[in-house]
Design an enzyme around this catalytic site. Structure first.
Site, PDB file in Angstrom:
ATOM      1  NE  ARG A 179      -3.320   2.544   2.675  1.00 46.90           N
ATOM      2  CZ  ARG A 179      -4.345   2.748   3.491  1.00 46.90           C
ATOM      3  NH1 ARG A 179      -4.786   1.768   4.255  1.00 46.90           N
ATOM      4  NH2 ARG A 179      -4.939   3.919   3.529  1.00 46.90           N
ATOM      5  CG  ASN A 192     -11.283  -1.592  -0.445  1.00 44.83           C
ATOM      6  OD1 ASN A 192     -12.377  -1.674  -0.988  1.00 44.83           O
ATOM      7  ND2 ASN A 192     -11.069  -0.865   0.654  1.00 44.83           N
ATOM      8  CB  CYS A 238     -17.932  -0.512   0.857  1.00 44.56           C
ATOM      9  SG  CYS A 238     -17.112   1.055   1.190  1.00 44.56           S
ATOM     10  CG  HIS A 293     -14.482   3.243  -2.394  1.00 45.03           C
ATOM     11  ND1 HIS A 293     -13.172   3.097  -2.043  1.00 45.03           N
ATOM     12  CD2 HIS A 293     -15.198   2.610  -1.423  1.00 45.03           C
ATOM     13  CE1 HIS A 293     -13.090   2.403  -0.914  1.00 45.03           C
ATOM     14  NE2 HIS A 293     -14.309   2.091  -0.532  1.00 45.03           N
ATOM     15  CE1 TYR A 328     -11.810   5.925  -0.513  1.00 44.44           C
ATOM     16  CE2 TYR A 328     -13.968   5.538   0.471  1.00 44.44           C
ATOM     17  CZ  TYR A 328     -12.597   5.336   0.465  1.00 44.44           C
ATOM     18  OH  TYR A 328     -12.018   4.572   1.432  1.00 44.44           O
TER      19      TYR A 328
END
Ligand SMILES: [Mn+2]
Ligand SMILES: [Mn+2]
Ligand SMILES: [Mn+2]
Ligand SMILES: [Mn+2]
Lengths: 448, 448, 448, 448
Positions: free
Chosen positions: A96, A150, A172, A202, A258
């Site tokens: 990440r 995700n 989510c 998102h 988002y």
């Protein structure tokens, strides 16, 4: 008569696991989980043991009849499972951190579910999820896959399109938090409101109605995003960035947090750049948070979910997974916002795509409440993002470089041209270990 | 704070009214109906008084706080109404008898909601309903129109398309009865099953799932329509005609009783011809039934809905109307099968059309549960019937002869060619009094 | 029997006019233009006279029977016209220079048909075109409007949707040049190839087939955009920027030159920034070019289109307009790529939108050759750009600020967030004189 | 460089063959057919020899360079073919006679391309065509299949959907004849008119425009079908039955002759019943016609197409096939009305279906001219008939009885219910020899 449920959690060593355990404990009266298998990989063994021991303490403290198993043998664990949940991270937080840092270096937003970083996460994650689906076909062909790894939307799309597996629901916590926040803001109970969400993971919009039949969306837009609003920190892992109030009012619908990446791109990039210079990227921050969480979990006296977990950013995820399992098991018809196959419920997207939409969760899965067509401002962004998702999923499966480049070009958060290619190349190289499909000399077969 | 509801029932002198009263009485704790206005026309005055007095007795016996008003002044009654229900019959049963007899004389099915007869009923009814809508715009612009006047689907289509009125829900008792029958057959409670209906009024299909997540549609098909089934009398006003079991099995969905007219046309025609020779058409039978019902209603001691009403054929209609009103008023989100605007929920029909589909009934109206696309056997019939409905509604509004002829030609129950023209001409002539739009020399404006 | 045609050219003082005149001259045998009215506004009077006199000399030298009229009275000129062509520029080149410079200052592409600049051009142009349409309704209700004022796609959309005028065809020279270039590259005649274009103005893709039935698209992609290609300068007003060859190969279709703005955004911006620093923006370059063209036109001996006009960047535009007029007048059924109403020919775009698509040009207008559905890489970009166009056109008509902001946000060439707002505000202010709809205190009515 | 073409005609012993030969002879200058293989089956050997010898005489008399081969070995003939045409009849005219007689006996229209008879023809023909396609995949994978075996639309659908073969064009003479008739009626040349057809085989509508840009459809409707029209005998094999003039005017489009079966069902049935009693069914009449044609063909001096062939009913079929081959070979872009994959050109039908639509015939096949959406009167009939076709094709491939019954039920020419089942059973039994898929005990695999 059903004896009790077997749940398998892939990525069981995750710091989120205590919330999942808590979720099963509090639903125990109606949801008889008798076996919970926490599965992880060799590299996650230490964390699995820490969190697994804590899970056992929690179950014991609750006094419920449920065996917690820890294992690195996924196929063994999957045997005869009723529900499989996925919450793993391929390459762990170090991956990440690269997803965030590399695009940023080239002047693009670095974020783990949007932009270049989110797409690389899809490239790493989708082949693993499709592998799990293959194991499920063999070991537990009647089980449901509840995914909250995700990018949850693209993972659902991949499972439906390439995995040919219908019993999947993607999850989510964003809609859960919107419902909580907005109910509180209106000083009403959730049951006295009707929330109608649609879009993709998102990137969805919603409308809200109250008990009088009136739509309260505009009122909420004004309270949350109007010129005088003080939005506060809505989602832990998204900056507290104000929208342009004119723009949100024009939508006539509530955006999701988002949307900031797409509606406030310049500002978000600026903030990320500053943050990276000072406190580090979000991944670096979360890494420290996780380390301290695991320190807590090691405490042999801790037998409940510690408050600190909520700051982690994924609150309500695991609880929502428990609620879906409960609704399926008990055919409750609960309204939840999930990732499922479109089947026309969102008119502007392809019939067979994954969408995120308010659905009734029943014993046979998610039944979308119909949404219909969007006005152009929503439609255009939604359609380009879905096309981007389709290409990303295809590239994840085939390892085709040009398809990946095409997906990068469509993503509004990636600057197209030579710089897109440079970022793609650098990211592929950085994650090479987890991306055999892009580096193999043999042709990968495309499903579908 | 809301003081209580005002309900206006157009066609209040109908024999169904006692079921409506009963429905309000039994929901009184959560649905505070304070005024009920029964409205009728001069020709229905006597019946209005009989049934109205009985309604007052019922309310009094129940001891609830509700005033029952009887009036011939529709516009006055509509002032500030919260809900308007419609249950009238233009031309009374005598018109129905003609709708049945004239087609039959020419070798076509005579039925009041399908075929040539149902289309004439639309021609007579739609202008009256659109007139009510115009009054509502002036007198009660926030009220809901709950229509159960047949043909309920075309009436809903007309209100949406030509009346430009969104707050309308059309209602039929057929799905209610299917749910009752099939739950009983499976020996399960309705709440432990999930029913998913879609189509148009009197031409829909449904699928059923149980609490285990399994689909039980095939099991029900076999029990109800398989080679060894004994269907019994499913709906009072439809003959007990067996389907071809192969055909129903191929559908993979449960048909509605009115499918007999389309799937068993030859047999239905034969039976109607025989019945007309012996007991008379259904309209003639009903007329006698109604007369005896009104004899009962005259009894000054009768203060409850008599059992005999259930044989009338419209059982559950009025109760369903009460339930819709209750669900809207209390934002209950109940699952009901209603006529509402499609908005894409039934993929094979136009986006703006009226459809009959499982919906959540909320404070802001009906939210369809998404259904998606049908296989070809269902799709073809559904599409031709919807086109027929569109043309019928257009002809009802414009009085255009050629459009009416086109609608007749599309209807599978009408033999096209010269005979269609002859039947159309004869029916128009027979109902001339109620069809000024077809006989006026001035051009009627087409809405939309 | 038709006497001869009357053509009215709005913006007749344009430097392009000589090409138009040449086009009519060379088609004179089959296209009997008897009257040509060149119309301009007060500010363009001098240029109108220069170019008008030259037009008269050209007609005279050709020895054809055609009267050239110069006027500032548009409504008078339009009386009984057969064809109206539009080629004006609201605010002249100075406005273009602002459209280019202001976004660039904020780090965004400045271009007159794409990005923020193109959108402002739409805001200025669309109200004027809609005014022309209103005049046409009164003065020449049977005439065709052949528009080549940019942004030609959005202008066509506005005329169809808000002008309610069906007899419009929008035109661009890009497809003409692609056909020329690619035929030459394949060393084949145009008539031995089949070109199939679809998309929207300045954003379309095409496929090419040869006489053997084989598709030669991939061969052309390789020749034009492959790793070893030397593309040369394809369109005068677009930089010679290489595409990423992998990306174009993945498309399986040939892009248009304007795709460089979307596929090579980073590079194009870099080049624009450098160019602005040295030679000036394209608008500044063109302004000088135009000045020297008008010097040429003043020469009382010049009675033919000078070669220098071709460097101006709009070559083939006017000739294509003549060819459309010819094809309509003679019902030729020629295949041309034009902006017309979609009617489903491009499956991925709304049914009623303007699209740019290969069409047969017949006496009753453009009949699109069917194209069908695009793969996701094309579909996503096309859909977001069409939504952007719809919002831009709506903002141009209503002057609604939030709608303009929404359009800016959707455009991939505009960075969203505060900087989008700053650029929008600055552009609106800079063009205030031409944008009464955004500055009026009264509400503008929205058409449609 | 191409040496010349090899054409293979399956069903070469057909009485139509001389028209095909004539077609190739008259196009010889631009279409270099060097080999023509006439293929038939054992049962057709005698006719093949008669017609084959005549074909040889025709070629010789024309003095062209073309070898005519006669063979019963289909696979051998197909080797390296460029075009394959199909014009065979499974079960010969005796099968047609049964298709006509059996439904008629039960009060239904007996016709070889519509109703129960046409569906049985599909059941017999489709498996044979799919067998030819399999041979083509092996022997001539680049060849085009030009099918004019009826039902041409369903055959095309089957080849596309189940044969997975894209290079197919289905052909009918009905549009050719409409163009001829209507041009003559307007006293205009075909090239000065624009014809736009859309629908499915034997069920399409068209609009006509003239050189002034005006639509002349209404004028043609009036001349052909108005109250004062005298239609004459439009197509040899369809009765001279007047339409209801009101109905046709409402369409706003010209119907095809086969619409009589759907728009004038009662009258057509009546006429067929009378005709069957007197002259015999059409099949019986044609059988006699054919016998006398073959007597003519036997004449060793006959070396040209005899006039009598035109009365046979299939005039222009073979000539149209030659024209398609010519247009493909020479990339002519001719406008023809053919059966091809929809790809969205007819908005109301499924994207992948076969439609019959005005197309440009190019070197790479048929490019539909876009048609768009129909009004409801056309749409409803078209959609139910396409669904009927899909089910019929599926039943033809799978041999599934219930699917066949479903298709029968949807067809407006079949009375549904027990009588449909009786007719289906009787027809299946009568054609048992040619329907192994319905009588085999093994499951047939469904393609697609
Ligand atoms: Mn999430
Ligand atoms: Mn009903
Ligand atoms: Mn252009
Ligand atoms: Mn035909």
């Amino acid at each position: 008569m059903k004896k009790g449920l077997k749940i398998v959690t892939i990525g069981g060593g995750s710091s989120y696991t205590p919330e999942l355990i808590e979720g099963f404990i509090k639903r125990h009266a109606e949801l008889p989980v008798r076996e919970l298998w926490l599965v992880d990989i060799e590299a996650g063994k230490e964390k699995l043991e820490i969190v697994g021991e804590m899970a056992k303490r929690m179950v014991k403290a609750a006094g419920i009849d449920c065996d917690v198993h820890l294992t690195l043998d996924r196929r063994h664990a999957l045997q005869d499972a009723d529900f499989v949940t996925t919450q793993f991270r391929v390459g762990l937080l170090d991956a990440r951190i690269k997803d965030e840092a590399i695009p940023l270096k080239h002047g693009m937003i670095g974020q783990e579910t949007n932009g270049a970083g989110g797409m690389l996460k899809a490239f790493r994650t989708i082949p693993v999820v499709l592998g799990i689906v293959e194991d499920m076909k063999e070991r537990c062909p009647n089980a449901w896959l509840i995914n909250f790894t995700n990018p949850a939307g693209m993972v659902t799309e991949a499972v439906l399109r390439y995995g040919q597996w219908e019993k999947v629901i993607g999850l989510c916590n964003v809609p859960v938090m919107a419902v909580n926040t907005e109910s509180a803001l209106l000083q009403k109970e959730e049951k006295d409101l009707f929330f109608k969400f649609a879009g993709i993971n998102h990137l969805h919009w919603h409308r809200v109605y109250d008990k009088s039949g009136g739509e309260v969306t505009a009122e909420l837009i004004d309270k949350l995003y109007g010129p005088d609003a003080d939005p506060g920190k809505i989602v832990e892992n998204i900056r507290d960035m104000r929208f342009l109030s004119d723009q949100i009012a024009q939508l006539g619908m509530l955006p999701c947090p988002y949307h900031r990446y797409y509606y406030m791109t310049g500002n978000m990039l600026q903030e990320e750049l500053e943050e990276a210079q000072h406190e580090g990227t979000r991944g670096q921050v979360v890494k420290k948070l996780e380390e301290s969480l695991f320190e807590l979990y090691k405490d042999p006296n801790l037998d409940y979910k510690p408050k600190e977990l909520e700051q982690r950013g994924g609150a309500y995820y695991s609880d929502a997974a428990c609620e879906i399992i409960n609704s399926i098991y008990n055919n409750k018809g609960t309204q939840m916002v999930v990732n499922t196959r479109n089947r026309g419920s969102v008119s502007d997207l392809p019939y067979d795509s994954a969408v995120e939409v308010t659905s009734l969760i029943t014993a046979h899965g998610a039944e979308p409440v119909h949404f219909g067509a969007f006005p152009p401002a929503q439609r255009g962004l939604l359609q380009v993002m879905k096309a981007m998702e389709e290409l990303t999923v295809e590239a994840a499966v085939t390892g085709d470089y040009a398809t990946a480049l095409q997906a990068f070009t469509l993503n509004p958060l990636v600057t197209s041209g030579d710089v897109a290619k440079v970022v793609l190349d650098e990211l592929l190289e950085a994650h090479k270990t987890y991306l055999p499909q892009f580096f193999s000399t043999e042709l990968a077969p495309v499903g579908d």
